[in-house]
Structures are given as structure tokens and as C-alpha cells.
Design a protein around this motif. Structure first.
Motif, PDB file in Angstrom:
ATOM      1  N   GLY A 262      20.133  43.896  38.980  1.00  0.00           N
ATOM      2  CA  GLY A 262      20.392  44.137  37.568  1.00  0.00           C
ATOM      3  C   GLY A 262      21.853  43.889  37.233  1.00  0.00           C
ATOM      4  N   ALA A 263      22.745  44.315  38.134  1.00  0.00           N
ATOM      5  CA  ALA A 263      24.177  44.088  37.925  1.00  0.00           C
ATOM      6  C   ALA A 263      24.516  42.603  37.962  1.00  0.00           C
ATOM      7  N   LEU A 264      23.864  41.856  38.853  1.00  0.00           N
ATOM      8  CA  LEU A 264      24.112  40.414  38.903  1.00  0.00           C
ATOM      9  C   LEU A 264      23.654  39.737  37.617  1.00  0.00           C
ATOM     10  N   PHE A 265      22.554  40.222  37.061  1.00  0.00           N
ATOM     11  CA  PHE A 265      22.058  39.687  35.787  1.00  0.00           C
ATOM     12  C   PHE A 265      23.100  39.913  34.695  1.00  0.00           C
ATOM     13  N   VAL A 266      23.637  41.132  34.614  1.00  0.00           N
ATOM     14  CA  VAL A 266      24.629  41.446  33.592  1.00  0.00           C
ATOM     15  C   VAL A 266      25.944  40.712  33.866  1.00  0.00           C
ATOM     16  N   SER A 267      26.295  40.571  35.152  1.00  0.00           N
ATOM     17  CA  SER A 267      27.579  39.967  35.489  1.00  0.00           C
ATOM     18  C   SER A 267      27.674  38.517  35.024  1.00  0.00           C
ATOM     19  N   THR A 268      26.539  37.845  34.874  1.00  0.00           N
ATOM     20  CA  THR A 268      26.561  36.484  34.346  1.00  0.00           C
ATOM     21  C   THR A 268      27.182  36.466  32.957  1.00  0.00           C
ATOM     22  N   TYR A 269      26.829  37.440  32.124  1.00  0.00           N
ATOM     23  CA  TYR A 269      27.372  37.533  30.775  1.00  0.00           C
ATOM     24  C   TYR A 269      28.805  38.055  30.796  1.00  0.00           C
ATOM     25  N   VAL A 270      29.135  38.885  31.768  1.00  0.00           N
ATOM     26  CA  VAL A 270      30.517  39.357  31.896  1.00  0.00           C
ATOM     27  C   VAL A 270      31.439  38.186  32.233  1.00  0.00           C
ATOM     28  N   LEU A 271      31.051  37.403  33.242  1.00  0.00           N
ATOM     29  CA  LEU A 271      31.911  36.319  33.700  1.00  0.00           C
ATOM     30  C   LEU A 271      32.037  35.207  32.661  1.00  0.00           C
ATOM     31  N   GLN A 272      30.930  34.860  32.026  1.00  0.00           N
ATOM     32  CA  GLN A 272      30.967  33.736  31.100  1.00  0.00           C
ATOM     33  C   GLN A 272      31.321  34.157  29.677  1.00  0.00           C
ATOM     34  N   GLY A 273      30.964  35.387  29.291  1.00  0.00           N
ATOM     35  CA  GLY A 273      31.238  35.843  27.936  1.00  0.00           C
ATOM     36  C   GLY A 273      32.555  36.586  27.815  1.00  0.00           C
ATOM     37  N   VAL A 274      32.758  37.582  28.680  1.00  0.00           N
ATOM     38  CA  VAL A 274      33.977  38.389  28.597  1.00  0.00           C
ATOM     39  C   VAL A 274      35.174  37.638  29.166  1.00  0.00           C
ATOM     40  N   LEU A 275      34.985  36.992  30.339  1.00  0.00           N
ATOM     41  CA  LEU A 275      36.099  36.290  30.977  1.00  0.00           C
ATOM     42  C   LEU A 275      36.194  34.826  30.569  1.00  0.00           C
ATOM     43  N   GLY A 276      35.154  34.284  29.918  1.00  0.00           N
ATOM     44  CA  GLY A 276      35.206  32.916  29.431  1.00  0.00           C
ATOM     45  C   GLY A 276      35.113  31.845  30.493  1.00  0.00           C
ATOM     46  N   LEU A 277      34.464  32.132  31.620  1.00  0.00           N
ATOM     47  CA  LEU A 277      34.338  31.156  32.697  1.00  0.00           C
ATOM     48  C   LEU A 277      33.146  30.242  32.457  1.00  0.00           C
ATOM     49  N   ASP A 278      33.210  29.032  33.034  1.00  0.00           N
ATOM     50  CA  ASP A 278      32.051  28.150  32.990  1.00  0.00           C
ATOM     51  C   ASP A 278      31.117  28.501  34.148  1.00  0.00           C
ATOM     52  N   PRO A 279      29.909  27.919  34.203  1.00  0.00           N
ATOM     53  CA  PRO A 279      28.971  28.282  35.272  1.00  0.00           C
ATOM     54  C   PRO A 279      29.538  28.099  36.674  1.00  0.00           C
ATOM     55  N   LEU A 280      30.297  27.004  36.906  1.00  0.00           N
ATOM     56  CA  LEU A 280      30.875  26.788  38.231  1.00  0.00           C
ATOM     57  C   LEU A 280      31.914  27.846  38.556  1.00  0.00           C
TER      58      LEU A 280
END
Length: 466
Positions: A262-280
Motif C-alpha cells: 500500500g505504501a509503494l502504491f502511495v509512494s508513486t504519487y509522492v515521488l512523481q507528484g510531491v517531488l516532481g520526479l519522472d518515472p525513471l
């Protein structure tokens, strides 16, 4: 390992598959859901069949069937065929997973299970890490169908190992008959549960499909429990049901996997939305998780041998909780070192929990019931992530999973991660119920499985270790 590799490469291949077969997004989702439904529904039955007919035989049938289904998907003319063959692939995948654990139990005495279980966990971690890279290369160079073609030589190699391996017989044969009706009820209950949890992301916890699925699953489960209590040869033997280490390990895996995935699912949005990272960039930030799983599993085996299951499980679960909690504090100014450390905690903790729970379950199980216990363990590992992702999806605002609406969920990911940390923390309760002392080494004359140690040494290593 082949099952883990297949699941991760498929995620990379799905967009190309969708374009090539003109599939809808819902149909593409079903290429994963169909597999999950069958594999979760038949794991315990597969383990019971292995106890009755032999785990090497089930591993051979499962590997060949998995390969045939993979080859069929590679030439499938439409997405409907892909979905149907993925369900068949899940059925044969269910035959593979309990057999590997049961073979370890037959080859190794309980006090020597730590190392092979750790190696098995590391191999799964390597497969999970290599899957996206290998899948990306194959899809780019050869197309999406190639990710299924690569399964064929792998399963043929497993089949050859099955034919060459010699595994000791269990001390007592399993009952000649078991409750086939109970097996069907169990498969139905688990399939309904998994499907209902999968609906949460689209329809929420209050959606009629989610609620209806959960009610139906609970109803079938109630009928199953009543039937099993009256059966002379229940699907799950009473000796397994009464085993505190086995039931505690199942709960430990369920809640830890739920919190982690569940945390990994949310972390996708944290990394790409909050931190602004691309998928790579997101994948690189999470790389310490896989690295620590691969490296940490053998170390966890050593700790388990020295400190015992209870202390090791409590430590591993605490690392998972701490890692999820660290991710919950992520904001726009969080650096790569902090997020990398959080993912490293998750990898080290989950590897420790997996090695401890698997070693405890397989080691505590009587050899003649090793298959059904392995099936129960794998069921917990499969349902746990679905459960955790359902919780995470229910905590994020509506529309958050559709992309492009970062402002909707930027403030909710921290709360969701704290709730998931609490879910993982529940696993501390069953962890405390595990055996408190390491298993003592047995005298030179024999081991706790009733098998002479020289006999075990003469047996070939089970194919699952490769």
C-alpha cells in the motif's frame, strides 16, 4: 522466480499490448486481475494436491502448463484470448509456488532451512528488480509478445530439473481423500475477496460492487468453515489450523505485505507528484528497496538462526513501520538520501519478515502437510498487497489515481502512509507470538523431521533454489 519475473515484465508490456490489440484500459487491467484471481483461489488446493501426489510432480506439471499458457499468450489474436490464457497461467502458477516451499521442507531439516529460504527470497528480489529492465528492453526491441516467449525456456529448464531431482519421501502419506467441495468453496471465497478488493480503486469501499463482493466472500467463507469442521479429511488439516507459529506467520505476512505494498502504491504519487520526479527518477529513488531485499535476505537468515523467530520478526516489522513512517514525512524539499534511506528500511525489513515467516511456517509444518502450509503462506503473500492497495486507494481523494490532479492528493499522501504504517504495525502482534528461541541443532544421529541427515545430503537440491 519465474512467477515474479513474469509479473514485473507484464507491467512494462501492458501499454504496448493495449495499442497492438486495440484493448480498453479495463481489459488491460483484467490481464493482471485474471491471473491474480486464479492464483489466489487455487494456491491452497495446489499445496494439498502436492501433499497427496508429490510436490516434484506438481512442480513439473505447473512449469509445463505455465510455459504452454505463456506460449499461447505470445500468439494470442485478441485481448480476450490474453485474459483467458492469463487465468490459465495463474492456475498453473498456483501449482508452482507451494511446491517450491514444500520441497525445501522435504530436503532440509527445520534447523537448516534459514539459508535456502533466504536464497529463495533473494532470487525473488532479483527477479522483481530485473523484470522492468528486461521487459523494457524486450518490448522496445521485439515487442510485447516477447516477454511471454522468454518464459518458455525458463520453465523447460525447471521441468528438466524436476525430472533429475530426487527428493526424500515424507514420513507419513497424506490422507487419500480430501474435501473437494471445500476446495471449490475456498477458491470461490478467495476469488470473490480479491476481486472485491481490486474494485476499491475504481469504486471505493462504499461501491456496490465492492460491498457486494465482500459480503459474498464472507458468506462463502462461512459455509466453508462449517463444512470443514464437519469434514473427516478437511482441506486444511487440524494440525495446521492449531499451529500457533503457522497462523501467526500468516497474519504477520498479511499485514506487513499490506502495509508495504500500500505504501509503494502511495509512494508513486509522492515521488512523481510531491517531488516532481519522472518515472525513471522514481524508480531510481526506490532502488534501495530491491537492493536491501536481495542483500538483506541472507543476513536475515543468519539473524533468524541466532536470535530466533520472535526477535527477528519484531525487528523486521519495526523496520517496515519505520520506513513507511519516514515516507509519510516526505515533502517538496526532501532529498534523495532521505527517501533512499526510507526505501532501504522497507527492503531490509520486508526481507527479514519474509525469511522469518517462511522459515517458521515451512519448518513448523509436518513434512506431510508442507504443501498446504506453503499454499496458505503464498495466499497471504498474494492477498496482502491487494488488501494494502485497496486501503491506500480508499484513502486518496477521488480522481487522484487519474493523473494530472496533484493538488487533490498532495496533502493526503502523508495521512495515507501513516494509516498504512499502522496496518504494518498490527503485524507486531502476531510477530510476538512466534517462537522465542532459535531451533536447537539436533544430535548427529538424526533431525527433527525423522530423516537421517546423510539422507538429506544425498538428495539433489530442489529446482526452486535455482
Amino acid at each position: 522466480m519465474v512467477v515474479a519475473l513474469d509479473g514485473t515484465v507484464l507491467m512494462v508490456a501492458q501499454p504496448s499490448l493495449q495499442r497492438d490489440l486495440s484493448a480498453t484500459f479495463a481489459q488491460v487491467q483484467w490481464t493482471s486481475t485474471a491471473y491474480l484471481l486464479t492464483v489466489a483461489g487455487f494456491l491452497i488446493l495446489a499445496g494439498r494436491l502436492g501433499d497427496r501426489y508429490g510436490h516434484t510432480r506438481l512442480l513439473l506439471i505447473g512449469s509445463l502448463g505455465f510455459g504452454v499458457a505463456s506460449a499461447g499468450i505470445a500468439v494470442a489474436p485478441s485481448v480476450g484470448w490474453v485474459i483467458a490464457l492469463r487465468a490459465v497461467q495463474g492456475l498453473f502458477g498456483a501449482l508452482l509456488q507451494p511446491a517450491t516451499l514444500a520441497l525445501l521442507r522435504q530436503v532440509y531439516p527445520p534447523d537448516r532451512l534459514g539459508r535456502p529460504v533466504a536464497l529463495r527470497t533473494s532470487a525473488i528480489g532479483v527477479a522483481a528488480a530485473a523484470g522492468p529492465v528486461l521487459g523494457g528492453f524486450l518490448v522496445a526491441e521485439l515487442g510485447w509478445r516477447s516477454v511471454f516467449v522468454i518464459n518458455v525456456p525458463v520453465v523447460l529448464a525447471i521441468a528438466l530439473c524436476c525430472l533429475a531431482a530426487r527428493v526424500p519421501e515424507t514420513g507419513r502419506p497424506a490422507p487419500r481423500r480430501f474435501d473437494a467441495g471445500g476446495a471449490l468453496l475456498l477458491a470461490a471465497a478467495l476469488a470473490l475477496l480479491v476481486n472485491a478488493l481490486a474494485e476499491v480503486e475504481s469504486h471505493g469501499w462504499g461501491g456496490y460492487r465492492t460491498v457486494g463482493g465482500l459480503i459474498c466472500s464472507a458468506g462463502v467463507a462461512a459455509v466453508l468453515v462449517r463444512r470443514e469442521r464437519r469434514s473427516r479429511n478437511p482441506l486444511v488439516p487440524a494440525a495446521v489450523v492449531r499451529s500457533v507459529p503457522v497462523t501467526a506467520s500468516m497474519a504477520l505476512l498479511l499485514f506487513t505485505a499490506g502495509g508495504l505494498f500500500g505504501a509503494l502504491f502511495v509512494s508513486t504519487y509522492v515521488l512523481q507528484g510531491v517531488l516532481g520526479l519522472d518515472p525513471l527518477g522514481s524508480a531510481l529513488r526506490a532502488l534501495p528497496l530491491t537492493a536491501l531485499m536481495v542483500v538483506g535476505a541472507p543476513l536475515a537468515g543468519l539473524v533468524l538462526r541466532r536470535l530466533g523467530a520472535r526477535t527477528t520478526a519484531l525487528g523486521g516489522t519495526s523496520l517496515v513501520v519505520l520506513g513507511i513512517g519516514s515516507l509519510a514525512r516526505t515533502d517538496g524539499g526532501t532529498g534523495s538520501l532521505v527517501t533512499g534511506a526510507a526505501f532501504a528500511l522497507l527492503g531490509a525489513g520486508y526481507a527479514t519478515v519474509m525469511v522469518t515467516a517462511t522459515g517458521t511456517v515451512v519448518g513448523d509444518a509436518p513434512p506431510e502437510y508442507a504443501g498446504v502450509v506453503g499454499g496458505i503462506k503464498q495466499t497471504a503473500v498474494n492477498i496482502g498487497p491487494t488488501f494494502g492497495i485497496a486501503i491506500a486507494a480508499g484513502l486518496l481523494p477521488p480522481g487522484s489515481t487519474g493523473g494530472g490532479q496533484a493538488e487533490l492528493w498532495a496533502g493526503s499522501t502523508g495521512t495515507a502512509l501513516l494509516v498504512l504504517a499502522a496496518v504494518a504495525a498490527i503485524a507486531l502482534i502476531p510477530a510476538a507470538l512466534l517462537p522465542g528461541q532459535p531451533r536447537r541443532s539436533v544430535p548427529p544421529g538424526g533431525d527433527s523431521s525423522g530423516q537421517h541427515p546423510q539422507e538429506a545430503r544425498r538428495c539433489l537440491i530442489s529446482p526452486s533454489e535455482g
